[in-house]
Design a protein around this motif. Structure first.
Motif, mmCIF file in Angstrom:
data_model
loop_
_atom_site.group_PDB
_atom_site.id
_atom_site.type_symbol
_atom_site.label_atom_id
_atom_site.label_comp_id
_atom_site.label_asym_id
_atom_site.label_seq_id
_atom_site.Cartn_x
_atom_site.Cartn_y
_atom_site.Cartn_z
ATOM 1 N N GLU A 117 79.754 16.129 -8.384
ATOM 2 C CA GLU A 117 79.063 14.901 -8.008
ATOM 3 C C GLU A 117 78.356 14.279 -9.215
ATOM 4 N N PHE A 118 78.134 15.079 -10.267
ATOM 5 C CA PHE A 118 77.347 14.617 -11.408
ATOM 6 C C PHE A 118 78.101 14.617 -12.732
ATOM 7 N N ASN A 191 69.610 22.244 -15.358
ATOM 8 C CA ASN A 191 69.722 21.413 -14.162
ATOM 9 C C ASN A 191 69.890 22.332 -12.959
ATOM 10 N N ILE A 192 68.976 22.233 -12.012
ATOM 11 C CA ILE A 192 69.074 22.993 -10.769
ATOM 12 C C ILE A 192 69.587 22.039 -9.696
ATOM 13 N N LEU A 193 70.844 22.207 -9.316
ATOM 14 C CA LEU A 193 71.475 21.334 -8.334
ATOM 15 C C LEU A 193 71.389 22.021 -6.975
ATOM 16 N N ILE A 194 70.425 21.583 -6.186
ATOM 17 C CA ILE A 194 70.147 22.196 -4.890
ATOM 18 C C ILE A 194 71.189 21.752 -3.866
ATOM 19 N N SER A 229 65.346 20.147 -14.585
ATOM 20 C CA SER A 229 65.476 19.077 -13.593
ATOM 21 C C SER A 229 65.998 19.662 -12.288
ATOM 22 N N PHE A 230 65.373 19.280 -11.182
ATOM 23 C CA PHE A 230 65.775 19.721 -9.848
ATOM 24 C C PHE A 230 66.292 18.510 -9.078
ATOM 25 N N VAL A 231 67.510 18.606 -8.563
ATOM 26 C CA VAL A 231 68.109 17.492 -7.828
ATOM 27 C C VAL A 231 68.390 17.928 -6.401
ATOM 28 N N VAL A 249 70.922 9.794 -10.400
ATOM 29 C CA VAL A 249 69.648 10.497 -10.332
ATOM 30 C C VAL A 249 69.515 11.496 -11.481
ATOM 31 N N LEU A 250 70.632 12.079 -11.930
ATOM 32 C CA LEU A 250 70.549 13.101 -12.978
ATOM 33 C C LEU A 250 70.259 12.501 -14.357
ATOM 34 N N PRO A 251 70.910 11.410 -14.790
ATOM 35 C CA PRO A 251 70.475 10.793 -16.048
ATOM 36 C C PRO A 251 69.001 10.396 -16.031
#
Length: 434
Positions: A117-118, A191-194, A229-231, A249-251
């Motif tokens: 997704e990112f 990056n923590i992709l929840i 970063s937590f998404v 949202v990640l950038p």
């Protein structure tokens, strides 16, 4: 050292997307430490370091007056150079991506689908914005969901939650679970992709957050997890554009690990609008301001014009969407603030520009993140704007100045006039100051 602090940003204005959580800051001592410079040369004093790329290198005297800086205590200052403690923003950086789920929110689909997704969109966004100066390499050594030992509810994570105790416990558990297979020393940030089903929908409450420069963070393999970063959820507004826009949202969050502040305020994106992804990251693609590109080391010194002297100076500004040429003119109003001038057109990451022209905005290094450190001047106030694209602040969409138009600060006497456009599409700008 003081405990890590955080800023909570209130709800957005009615009719806009939910306001993002303010960036959660590391200790004030770590983040607010202004890098000391020599008053005569602008060089960093011996022993001082910055993690923000070439902007921290020695400067010539001509740019010295334009290197505004904030005093100690300003959270995520817009000052140049960026204080130490953040990730590098030039060259090759390695981002560790961990996809995390919980017993009460098991991952839906594969973890690699969540990663997709990112990426590669985020890497491409940074390559375009930096003119190739940032080589963003995402790595995911654990291709499966990383199950936490506690339920999501047990961590007590909600909008406005500080680092302690919930996030500290979560980071400790992430490190303990991943460390047998991950060497944290090999990465610049995390990056923590929840899993998207943990917590509320982003349409209701935005939980995504970054803890930057946090040297009191838990340690993994001998290094603190200081930039993470937590998404959460998915930024899906129902318009059918999620595949093209949901990654943004990640950038935005990664902008914080490079030292950039939030530009929206408690009232939403009305200070800067869609002119910077640190203001609005929903909806159509957008770029960073030229000031931020200089701050990150993506512009050379000869691409910045410093209008610090009395009289009129002319600057030929190449549109931000193109590489090469002068990108930024700056008129300082003392050591803490000044006016930035740049040319914006549709192209590159700027997808939603509906009125090409010259953007004028005030930068204040003394204003905290989320409190309006940047304010765009609107060339056509109360016009309603020139776009109706969803999640794009309409009023400021036509804020740019065209040929023959002048911005005037009556208090300081600074004037910016758009004198013309060259055959190559560059904008000739006159900056006049008493």
């Amino acid at each position: 050292m003081q405990q890590p602090t955080w800023r909570r940003i209130g709800p957005a204005l009615r009719g806009t997307r939910p306001a993002r959580r303010g960036i959660a800051l590391g200790s004030v001592a770590a983040l607010a430490l202004a890098v000391t410079t020599s008053a005569s040369t602008g060089r960093l004093m011996e022993g001082a370091q910055s993690a923000a790329g070439s902007v921290a290198l020695a400067r010539g005297t001509t740019l010295g007056p334009c290197m505004i800086s904030g005093t100690m205590g300003v959270q995520m200052t817009e000052g140049v150079p960026t204080p130490p403690g953040y990730s590098r923003s030039t060259g090759t950086i390695r981002a560790l991506n961990l996809m995390v789920d919980f017993s009460d929110a098991p991952g839906q689909g594969s973890a690699m689908d969540r990663l997709a997704e990112f990426f590669p969109q985020t890497s491409e966004w940074f390559r375009t914005s930096s003119y190739g100066r940032l080589d963003y390499r995402p790595e995911s050594p654990l291709p499966d969901w990383l199950r936490m030992p506690k339920s999501f509810e047990e961590y007590g994570i909600e909008r406005g939650a500080p680092f302690d105790p919930g996030y500290r416990t979560l980071v400790e558990d992430i490190v303990a679970t991943a460390d047998p297979d991950v060497d944290f020393r090999a990465y610049d940030f995390v990056n923590i992709l929840i899993t998207p089903n943990a917590g509320p929908s982003a349409l209701d409450t935005v939980l995504s957050v970054t803890f930057a420069g946090n040297h009191e963070a838990p340690v993994a393999d001998g290094v603190p997890v200081s930039n993470a970063s937590f998404v959460y959820s998915r930024q899906d507004d129902g318009s059918g554009s999620y595949r093209e826009t949901g990654y943004r949202v990640l950038p935005h969050e990664n902008g914080h690990v490079f030292g950039l502040p939030d530009l929206y305020t408690q009232d939403g994106g009305g200070a800067v609008g869609h002119w910077d992804i640190m203001s609005e990251d929903w909806g159509a693609n957008n770029d960073l301001l030229a000031w931020h590109k200089w701050k990150l080391g993506w512009l050379d010194d000869d691409q910045v014009g410093c209008a610090a002297s009395s009289g009129t100076t002319e600057h030929t500004l190449s549109p931000l969407a193109r590489s090469g040429g002068t990108k930024l003119a700056f008129a300082p109003l003392g050591e803490k603030t000044g006016y930035a001038i740049e040319a914006r057109t549709r192209g590159g990451n700027d997808e939603a520009v509906c009125k090409p022209g010259v953007l004028v905005y005030r930068v204040d290094a003394e204003v905290d993140t989320g409190h309006g450190p940047v304010t765009v001047s609107d060339a056509t106030p109360d016009s309603g704007g020139c776009t109706r694209r969803p999640n794009v602040h309409a009023e400021l969409s036509d804020a740019t100045y065209g040929v023959g138009e002048t911005f005037t600060d009556r208090k300081t006497g600074v004037r910016v006039t758009v004198a013309g456009v060259t055959d190559d599409g560059d904008y000739r700008v006159h900056v006049t100051r008493p």
